[in-house]
Design a protein around this motif. Structure first.
Motif, PDB file in Angstrom:
ATOM      1  N   ALA A 269      11.722  -5.476   0.713  1.00  0.00           N
ATOM      2  CA  ALA A 269      10.376  -5.446   0.152  1.00  0.00           C
ATOM      3  C   ALA A 269      10.355  -4.388  -0.939  1.00  0.00           C
ATOM      4  O   ALA A 269      11.022  -3.358  -0.837  1.00  0.00           O
ATOM      5  N   GLU A 270       9.596  -4.635  -1.976  1.00  0.00           N
ATOM      6  CA  GLU A 270       9.521  -3.685  -3.082  1.00  0.00           C
ATOM      7  C   GLU A 270       8.914  -2.366  -2.619  1.00  0.00           C
ATOM      8  O   GLU A 270       8.136  -2.310  -1.665  1.00  0.00           O
ATOM      9  N   GLY A 271       9.287  -1.305  -3.333  1.00  0.00           N
ATOM     10  CA  GLY A 271       8.687  -0.004  -3.047  1.00  0.00           C
ATOM     11  C   GLY A 271       7.182  -0.046  -3.256  1.00  0.00           C
ATOM     12  O   GLY A 271       6.661  -0.804  -4.085  1.00  0.00           O
ATOM     13  N   VAL A 272       6.460   0.750  -2.472  1.00  0.00           N
ATOM     14  CA  VAL A 272       4.995   0.772  -2.515  1.00  0.00           C
ATOM     15  C   VAL A 272       4.545   1.962  -3.357  1.00  0.00           C
ATOM     16  O   VAL A 272       4.968   3.098  -3.117  1.00  0.00           O
ATOM     17  N   ASN A 273       3.691   1.713  -4.341  1.00  0.00           N
ATOM     18  CA  ASN A 273       3.162   2.797  -5.167  1.00  0.00           C
ATOM     19  C   ASN A 273       2.372   3.795  -4.333  1.00  0.00           C
ATOM     20  O   ASN A 273       1.861   3.463  -3.249  1.00  0.00           O
ATOM     21  N   GLY A 274       2.264   5.023  -4.842  1.00  0.00           N
ATOM     22  CA  GLY A 274       1.519   6.055  -4.144  1.00  0.00           C
ATOM     23  C   GLY A 274       0.068   5.654  -3.907  1.00  0.00           C
ATOM     24  O   GLY A 274      -0.575   5.065  -4.776  1.00  0.00           O
ATOM     25  N   ARG A 275      -0.435   5.961  -2.710  1.00  0.00           N
ATOM     26  CA  ARG A 275      -1.819   5.658  -2.311  1.00  0.00           C
ATOM     27  C   ARG A 275      -2.130   4.183  -2.551  1.00  0.00           C
ATOM     28  O   ARG A 275      -3.169   3.810  -3.092  1.00  0.00           O
ATOM     29  N   ASN A 276      -1.203   3.323  -2.111  1.00  0.00           N
ATOM     30  CA  ASN A 276      -1.354   1.896  -2.336  1.00  0.00           C
ATOM     31  C   ASN A 276      -0.770   1.141  -1.149  1.00  0.00           C
ATOM     32  O   ASN A 276      -0.173   1.727  -0.258  1.00  0.00           O
ATOM     33  N   LYS A 277      -0.943  -0.181  -1.163  1.00  0.00           N
ATOM     34  CA  LYS A 277      -0.377  -0.994  -0.092  1.00  0.00           C
ATOM     35  C   LYS A 277       0.120  -2.321  -0.658  1.00  0.00           C
ATOM     36  O   LYS A 277      -0.427  -2.851  -1.626  1.00  0.00           O
ATOM     37  N   ASN A 278       1.180  -2.849  -0.041  1.00  0.00           N
ATOM     38  CA  ASN A 278       1.769  -4.125  -0.431  1.00  0.00           C
ATOM     39  C   ASN A 278       1.777  -5.072   0.764  1.00  0.00           C
ATOM     40  O   ASN A 278       2.044  -4.643   1.901  1.00  0.00           O
TER      41      ASN A 278
END
Length: 390
Positions: A269-278
């Motif tokens: 799974a791709e990395g998750v940006n800061g203060r975010n969700k995938n």
């Protein structure tokens, strides 16, 4: 040493307090149940940061010093806290168990509460060797009374002892009692440590990714609720990053406990940006067309930088509308036609191999090779007496 214990307890309480605030402030987190929280940067896991370490080497140095000196100071702190009554509710529950001589069940409740409640919370918050010393000293108390309760304490202790001891420990958590004691005995050090812990949590979250996984589940591709032979199995999950830095890519590994499923390799799974969700939605594999109609369990792990983010296990029932037979003996011949005289052999199969039944003729099954089996043959005939129906 005792003042340092108070400072450390305050630090860990402050770190946990600020960590909870940072996570609670994340949009849409209310009511979600997480499978795990893990993070690591430059070799330092969040568990070490919660405990006040800035490098793994600091933790190793602490452990060496702890083994040499902390036991003696803990004994003093334990005795003081006991006299001062910080664990009053625990003693009340223990005395009730002691008076009624059902300490076996209470000890079960105690261990269960310790392991499932405060021990897990304590270790994640403190990540030190404290729990081993607490177990050592607490289990020394009233050894003869516990033995005395073996014969008469089961029935009543299963109810009252478990409820009084286990429920209290799991609800309150040992860390609450420890922090209460530290705050009362070393108020200045505790408060200073608390503010330091809050600042450390802010710094750690600002500089790292902190991942949690929510809503992990496996489901069948056509979403009819049946995991059918030949069908793809899907995985869904929500990955939330509470930290302010983007995470690395997440490696996903799925295993089946009973097999008969071809699993998709190298899931990521791709990395998750800061203060975010995938959202994650992946095809993790396909059930074999000869799969046995029984129960299986799928286990998935999510890893970032070689560290576990979350794991999850799900039982599911598999169905198979195909008629499948299992070869009984090695070197069983699959013939070109239904008969023995002057009939060529297509292939030979070994015991345990499965084939699909696509027709019948007298004492013969017409069979087809599974799409997931090896070999170059496709169809043939096998004597009914040489196979067992799945």
């Amino acid at each position: 040493m005792e003042a340092e214990s108070g400072r450390k307890a305050g630090y860990q309480a402050g770190f946990t307090l600020r960590e909870n605030e940072l996570q609670a402030s994340f949009p849409g987190v209310s009511g979600m149940r997480a499978a795990g929280t893990k993070s690591v940067k430059d070799g330092l896991a969040i568990e070490l940061a919660r405990s006040g370490y800035s490098t793994p080497e600091e933790r190793q140095a602490y452990d060496r010093g702890y083994r040499e000196g902390y036991q003696r100071s803990y004994r003093r702190a334990y005795d003081n806290a006991k006299r001062d009554g910080y664990n009053e509710r625990y003693n009340m529950a223990y005395r009730r168990a002691y008076d009624n001589q059902y300490s076996i069940s209470y000890r079960t409740g105690f261990a269960d509460g310790k392991d499932k409640g405060y021990k897990a919370a304590y270790r994640s918050a403190y990540n030190s060797a404290y729990a081993s010393f607490y177990e050592q000293y607490s289990n020394r108390e009233y050894a003869d009374q516990r033995a005395q309760g073996q014969s008469s304490g089961r029935a009543t202790g299963q109810r009252e002892g478990f409820e009084a001891g286990c429920a209290e420990q799991t609800k309150r958590g040992y860390n609450e009692g420890y922090q209460k004691m530290a705050a009362e005995v070393y108020p200045g050090a505790f408060e200073a440590g608390k503010q330091s812990g809050i600042a450390a949590a802010d710094k750690y979250y600002a500089e790292n990714s902190v991942l949690k996984a929510f809503g992990i589940s496996f489901y069948d591709e056509n979403s009819n609720g049946k995991f059918e032979a030949g069908e793809n199995i899907m995985l869904r999950a929500d990955l939330t990053n509470y930290g302010f830095q983007k995470s690395d890519a997440i490696t996903i590994t799925v295993k089946s406990e009973r097999g008969e499923i071809t699993l998709t390799p190298d899931l990521r799974a791709e990395g998750v940006n800061g203060r975010n969700k995938n959202a994650v939605n992946l095809n993790i594999g396909r059930l074999h067309d000869v799969v046995a109609p029984d129960a299986d369990a799928l286990v998935v792990t999510f890893m970032e930088k070689g560290r576990l983010v979350a794991d999850y296990r799900q039982m599911y029932a598999r169905t198979n509308p195909n008629k499948v037979v299992i070869i009984n003996k090695d070197d069983t011949a699959i013939k070109e036609k239904a008969g023995w005289l002057f009939v060529g052999t297509v292939t030979k199969l070994n015991a345990g191999e499965k084939v699909l039944v696509i027709g019948e003729k007298d004492d013969w099954y017409k069979v087809r090779k599974s799409a997931f089996a090896g070999g170059s043959w496709n169809e043939g005939f096998v004597k009914k007496g040489k196979v067992s129906v799945q």
